[in-house]
Design an enzyme around this catalytic site. Structure first.
Site, PDB file in Angstrom:
ATOM      1  N   LYS A  23       0.917  -1.128  -0.125  1.00  0.00           N
ATOM      2  CA  LYS A  23      -0.046   0.015   0.089  1.00  0.00           C
ATOM      3  C   LYS A  23       1.039   1.190   0.069  1.00  0.00           C
ATOM      4  CE  LYS A  23      -3.767  -0.333   2.238  1.00  0.00           C
ATOM      5  NZ  LYS A  23      -4.386  -0.680   3.533  1.00  0.00           N
ATOM      6  N   ARG A  92      -3.333   2.843   8.536  1.00  0.00           N
ATOM      7  CA  ARG A  92      -3.980   1.740   7.945  1.00  0.00           C
ATOM      8  C   ARG A  92      -2.760   0.799   7.737  1.00  0.00           C
ATOM      9  NH1 ARG A  92      -6.462   3.702   2.542  1.00  0.00           N
ATOM     10  NH2 ARG A  92      -7.830   1.881   2.570  1.00  0.00           N
ATOM     11  N   GLY A 101      -8.289  -7.352   4.458  1.00  0.00           N
ATOM     12  CA  GLY A 101      -9.212  -7.418   5.458  1.00  0.00           C
ATOM     13  C   GLY A 101      -8.515  -8.222   6.827  1.00  0.00           C
ATOM     14  N   MET A 103      -5.838  -7.439   8.402  1.00  0.00           N
ATOM     15  CA  MET A 103      -5.278  -6.653   9.507  1.00  0.00           C
ATOM     16  C   MET A 103      -6.288  -5.197   9.803  1.00  0.00           C
ATOM     17  SD  MET A 103      -1.191  -7.086   8.896  1.00  0.00           S
ATOM     18  CE  MET A 103      -1.311  -6.595   7.394  1.00  0.00           C
ATOM     19  N   ARG A 335      -3.220  -1.553  -6.153  1.00  0.00           N
ATOM     20  CA  ARG A 335      -2.451  -2.526  -6.277  1.00  0.00           C
ATOM     21  C   ARG A 335      -2.705  -3.030  -7.603  1.00  0.00           C
ATOM     22  NH1 ARG A 335      -5.906  -4.984  -1.182  1.00  0.00           N
ATOM     23  NH2 ARG A 335      -7.789  -5.282  -2.247  1.00  0.00           N
ATOM     24  N   HIS A 451     -15.536  -8.572   0.790  1.00  0.00           N
ATOM     25  CA  HIS A 451     -14.468  -9.441   1.372  1.00  0.00           C
ATOM     26  C   HIS A 451     -14.672 -10.825   1.015  1.00  0.00           C
ATOM     27  CE1 HIS A 451     -13.287 -12.202   4.684  1.00  0.00           C
ATOM     28  NE2 HIS A 451     -12.259 -11.277   4.778  1.00  0.00           N
ATOM     29  N   SER A 803      12.957 -43.672 -15.067  1.00  0.00           N
ATOM     30  CA  SER A 803      11.657 -43.107 -14.618  1.00  0.00           C
ATOM     31  C   SER A 803      11.424 -43.159 -13.006  1.00  0.00           C
ATOM     32  CB  SER A 803      10.425 -43.845 -15.392  1.00  0.00           C
ATOM     33  OG  SER A 803       9.271 -42.980 -14.963  1.00  0.00           O
ATOM     34  N   CYS A 871       6.956 -40.351 -13.338  1.00  0.00           N
ATOM     35  CA  CYS A 871       5.767 -40.786 -13.393  1.00  0.00           C
ATOM     36  C   CYS A 871       5.055 -41.055 -12.175  1.00  0.00           C
ATOM     37  CB  CYS A 871       5.727 -42.211 -14.185  1.00  0.00           C
ATOM     38  SG  CYS A 871       6.659 -43.328 -13.288  1.00  0.00           S
ATOM     39  N   TYR A 891      10.951 -35.723 -19.158  1.00  0.00           N
ATOM     40  CA  TYR A 891       9.625 -35.829 -19.517  1.00  0.00           C
ATOM     41  C   TYR A 891       9.013 -36.018 -18.148  1.00  0.00           C
ATOM     42  CZ  TYR A 891       9.501 -40.842 -19.410  1.00  0.00           C
ATOM     43  OH  TYR A 891       9.728 -42.273 -19.166  1.00  0.00           O
TER      44      TYR A 891
HETATM   45  C1  PEP Z   1       5.367 -44.422  -8.075  1.00  0.00           C
HETATM   46  O1  PEP Z   1       5.649 -45.410  -7.269  1.00  0.00           O
HETATM   47  O2  PEP Z   1       5.525 -43.448  -8.078  1.00  0.00           O
HETATM   48  C2  PEP Z   1       4.729 -45.284  -9.323  1.00  0.00           C
HETATM   49  C3  PEP Z   1       4.506 -44.454 -10.415  1.00  0.00           C
HETATM   50  O3  PEP Z   1       4.196 -46.402  -9.250  1.00  0.00           O
HETATM   51  P1  PEP Z   1       2.950 -46.809  -8.388  1.00  0.00           P
HETATM   52  O4  PEP Z   1       2.432 -45.427  -8.135  1.00  0.00           O
HETATM   53  O5  PEP Z   1       2.417 -47.474  -9.511  1.00  0.00           O
HETATM   54  O6  PEP Z   1       3.775 -47.660  -7.413  1.00  0.00           O
END
Ligand code: PEP
Ligand code: MG
Length: 922
Positions: A23, A92, A101, A103, A335, A451, A803, A871, A891
């Site tokens: 502010k 303020r 809101g 304070m 702001r 609010h 992975s 994954c 990925y």
């Molecule tokens: C994991 O363990 O992150 C995985 C992808 O395998 P799952 O969840 O099938 O054990």
């Protein structure tokens, strides 16, 4: 140089927000821009931090404040707390990060009994007593700690005695009476009164604002928003200007664009003859900003021009508090405004289109959490169903649940697992726990800037405000519509925050039109036009044809930003999927392959029994053949859906307790049959015996993953044969199948070596049998146990890709069961602040993340260019994606609905790593 404790508006600028709070810094910036800001100064966060540390104001501060007030007197030509035109000030709060809101504020500081009596004789007495009653009330609550109910009771009594509905209707005598009652109640309640020395009022108000940094609701807000407790608040002290001097005065809140929809026209609320608090607390009905054009045309014109100046200067949505005093416009605050997720996308895309910001800035102005909330389902309203009531669409989304009427009940019912909808007449900051607990919030009063609206929008809660046809009776725990319908506590209701409607009962939901209308990540597709002009309605998955105009605008904005994210992304997005429809849908939403096909998920439901038979009965050849035949069909479909893209098939990883019957259940069954004299089927005792043999005390750490190979290699053989056969078949059709095999739950390189040899042998034999010369699939390994991460260099010698299975890696690094931890203790860990973030939701960077980094480094050192994926569930979590992309993975592979979120985040990650920030003004 020592850090200053006080900075006049004329000496600051927006880059000083750490010291002046948002502010103070923005008031200074507006002053620099020549906008009409009342004079004032800011006491810095440094002073607050010292106050919080020591319990009293820094020694030099009082002198500095006196000097600054004297300078104010000089610049305004008024005297503090004295004379016919006295200088009164507002005090303020204003932290580095906006905490709406949370304070405290005290207005009209400097007014005393003697001064009020004197002024009342010389100018409009109603105005004078109105200011005084506001001061007494705010000072009483904020500085002396009197509960709000004290004032509510007194006010109700005086209103009744004068036969009016609100303080705005009281005449001077009534307001004067109200001041007297307030003062008496204050003394009775707190033992203290409003000081009659203006300086004492000022210093104690400053202390109270400092202290409000540590109020429970401010702490709760900060813990939710991740704002550090150590920052402290600044305090702005500013010459009072008055919106309550009569019909040519008023106060308002406005935005340079619509914060709920993103529409580029300015948006706001205005209230005649009122101060700012009257606008935001919803106690009186506001009028739309456009009406100001009729009421005060000059002020309106100037305001629009200032909004445009500010938006261009800040290059972002600006929100403004303003006051019109006797037709003259004053800017009291600005702001960078909060916005709904839909508005965030629309504004970012529009501003990039207008050239106000770059495409990169547009991309980092939105995030995966916002996109996720847009991907949520909406109500399917049956034809002929009309809402119970309608109000303002304050925060979009669809939330159905049971009605509750107070914050504590909302919290309690939510803790018991219920979805709740919080109904309030209007919300105050005290309602924060209830808003956070609720799936949706409905208030009878309040505009889009109220609010309830601001907080709900900020937290992504569905919210409808300003439902004027609803009387919320908190005491009776019910809400009555003007047409006579009643919603009682426990009744089911559905709240559509996008349309601003509340329905009786729980409505069926339909998928988000944004989710259905997203394009692929194929950047050559015309649907990915980055000009923002791609038509909506003739492409995507069909739902766009029903899209409302606003849906279409949001969808276009999402597409544009996703397209830019795809262009900038250094990391690809794959999907975790086992079925062809899922795969096809994910591909259409931008997935570039399957990063994890859990083969055990292909054996759920009726097929589970096949696994049981193979495991328990060594002669179950027919079951094995069936598994192979089913897998062949599944793989054909899956590889076809992902033609030309990698499909990583993970070898069977069935925690056996999920696939075998519970021995206790079987024993009970045997005992029951025996007790009733019924014939016990021959197979039952031996089945019981076998299940007992296979039962494990810790199945998640037991015979899973690669370990199964040593005991039941035939299961692995069946899947490898099916995969190679499926690929060979599709290749013969002229397709381009790209299967890969991944070995789960490896801890040691010897396990991987054995598995790899076995897989390649079976694959090569299958190809020979089929007369095919296709190369065997690539074989990779999951890194989901700490030992695998630590010995990644050994594993990389054999694995063609890694992975990261961050679910198991989190479970085994923390030694916390991924199946039970949330239910047994993680929730209380979260509430007690022991572990604010669930490590199964957001990757624990310090521990699990360190293992990921180690594995990346050691793996790539041993095999340069080693392909790395993720994954586990974290691959779809925005904060985790940002971290993982920074680790150098190739990925992330997430569940199908999160593919667009991951696409957005991987693009953002590149841009953020290059140092582009959302805005230099935040
Ligand atoms: C994991 O363990 O992150 C995985 C992808 O395998 P799952 O969840 O099938 O054990
Ligand atoms: Mg796992």
């Amino acid at each position: 140089m020592t850090t200053p404790l006080l900075v006049p508006f004329s000496h600051g600028e927006r880059g000083m927000a750490d010291l002046l709070g948002g502010k103070g810094a923005n008031l200074a910036e507006m002053t620099r821009l020549g906008l009409p800001v009342p004079h004032g100064f800011t006491i810095t966060t440094e002073a607050c931090r010292e106050y919080l540390r020591t319990g009293h104001r820094p020694e030099e501060l009082d002198g500095l404040v006196r000097g600054a007030v004297v300078a104010l007197e000089r610049s305004t030509g008024r005297t503090f707390g004295e004379g016919d035109q006295p200088l009164l000030v507002s005090v303020r709060s204003g932290a580095r990060f906006s905490m709406p809101g949370m304070m405290e504020t005290v207005l009209d500081v400097g007014l005393t009994d003697a001064l009020a009596e004197r002024l009342a004789q010389r100018q409009d007495p109603r105005f004078v007593w109105d200011c005084y009653r506001r001061l007494v009330e705010m000072y009483g609550r904020t500085v002396l700690g009197a509960p709000a109910t004290v004032f509510d009771t007194m006010r109700s009594e005086v209103l009744a005695a004068h036969d009016v509905a609100s303080a705005a209707e009281l005449d001077a005598t009534g307001l004067r009476a109200l001041v007297r009652r307030y003062r008496r109640a204050l003394v009775a309640e707190t033992g203290e009164d409003l000081p009659q020395d203006p300086w004492a009022q000022l210093t104690s108000s400053i202390d109270a604002v400092f202290s409000s940094w540590n109020s429970p609701r401010a702490r709760l807000y900060r813990s939710h928003e991740g704002i550090p407790d150590t920052l402290g608040t600044a305090v702005t002290v500013m010459q009072m200007v008055y919106g309550n001097t009569g019909p040519h005065s008023g106060s308002g809140v406005c935005f340079s664009r619509n914060p709920a929809t993103g529409d580029a026209a300015p948006y706001g609320d205005y209230l005649t003859d009122a101060q700012g608090e009257d606008v935001v607390n919803g106690s009186r009905a506001t009028v739309p900003l456009a009406r100001l054009a009729d009421l005060e045309p000059t002020a309106h014109r100037e305001l629009l021009s200032h909004l445009s100046t500010l938006e261009k200067h800040y290059r972002d949505l600006c929100d403004v508090e303003f006051t019109v005093e006797d037709s003259r416009l004053w800017m009291l605050q600005t702001r960078v405004g909060k916005r709904s997720p839909a508005a965030a996308f629309v504004m970012a895309a529009d501003m990039a289109e207008e050239g106000l910001i770059t495409e990169d800035e547009a991309l980092v102005r939105v995030d995966g959490n916002q996109l996720e909330s847009l991907l949520h389902a909406r109500f399917d309203v049956p034809e002929g169903t009309s809402p119970l009531v309608t109000g303002l669409p304050a925060s979009p989304g669809a939330g159905a649940g049971t009605a509750v009427f107070d914050s504590a009940t909302a919290v309690a019912r939510r803790a018991a697992g219920e979805d709740v909808v919080l109904f309030r007449t209007e919300t105050s900051a005290e309602d924060l726990p209830g808003i956070l607990a609720a799936i949706a919030v409905v208030t009878a009063r309040g505009g889009l800037a109220s609010h309830a609206a601001v907080v709900a929008r900020g937290f992504g809660r569905t919210c409808v405000t300003g439902v004027s046809d609803l009387v919320v009776d908190e005491d009776a725990r019910e809400a009555r519509t003007t047409s006579g319908q009643v919603v009682r506590e426990g009744d089911l209701v559905s709240v559509d925050g996008t349309a601003g409607a509340v329905y009786a009962g729980a409505l069926a939901v339909r998928p988000s039109p944004v989710a259905g209308g997203l394009p692929t990540s194929d950047t050559t597709s015309p649907a990915l036009s980055t000009t923002g002009t791609a038509p909506v309605g003739d492409e995507g998955a069909g739902t766009t044809s029903q899209a409302t105009t606003h849906d279409g605008v949001v969808l276009r904005a999402v597409r544009r930003l996703l397209a830019h994210a795809d262009q900038r992304a250094a990391v690809k997005v794959r999907v975790n999927a086992e079925t062809a429809p899922e795969a096809a849908e994910a591909r259409a939403a931008g997935a570039t392959g399957i990063g994890l096909c859990r083969t055990e998920h292909m054996l759920l439901g009726e097929r589970r029994e096949l696994v049981e038979r193979v495991v328990l009965d060594s002669h179950a050849d027919d079951a094995l053949a069936r598994i192979e035949a089913l897998a062949l069909d599944d793989f054909v479909d899956l590889l076809r859906a992902m033609d030309g893209l990698p499909v990583v098939v993970r070898l069977l990883d069935p925690p056996l307790h999920e696939f075998l019957p519970d021995p206790t259940d079987l024993a009970v069954e045997v005992a029951r049959l025996e007790a009733t004299g019924a014939v016990v089927p021959d197979a039952l005792p031996s089945r019981l015996e076998a299940t007992r043999r296979w039962a494990e005390a810790n199945p998640m750490l037991g015979l899973r993953g690669v370990r199964l190979l040593t005991v039941h290699p035939e299961l692995v053989d069946a899947h490898v044969r099916a995969l190679v056969t499926a690929a060979t078949r599709l290749a013969a059709e002229g397709l381009d199948p790209r299967p890969e095999v991944m070995v789960p739950l490896v801890s040691d390189v010897a396990e991987l070596a054995a598995a790899r040899e076995h897989i390649l042998e079976v694959a090569e034999q299958t190809s020979r049998d089929l007369g095919s010369d296709r190369p065997a699939p690539r074989v990779g390994v999951m890194i989901e146990l700490p030992r695998a991460a630590l010995t990644a260099d050994d594993l990389a010698g054999l694995a063609e890709f890694f992975s990261f299975g961050t679910n198991d890696l989190t479970q085994t690094t923390w030694g916390m069961s991924r199946d039970d931890a949330q239910a047994s203790f993680l929730t209380s860990y979260a509430t007690s602040g022991l572990l604010p973030e669930d490590p199964f939701v957001t990757l624990d960077q310090r521990g699990v993340g360190e293992l990921v980094r180690i594995a990346v480094d050691r793996g790539r050192a041993a095999r340069p260019g080693l392909e790395l994926g993720v994954c586990g569930e974290h691959a779809g979590d925005p904060a985790s994606i940002r971290f993982l992309t920074g680790c150098g993975v190739d990925y992330v592979s997430c569940s199908p609905p999160r593919v667009p979120v991951a696409r957005l985040e991987v693009g953002r990650a590149t841009v953020l790593q290059e140092g582009v920030s959302a805005s230099d003004s935040r």
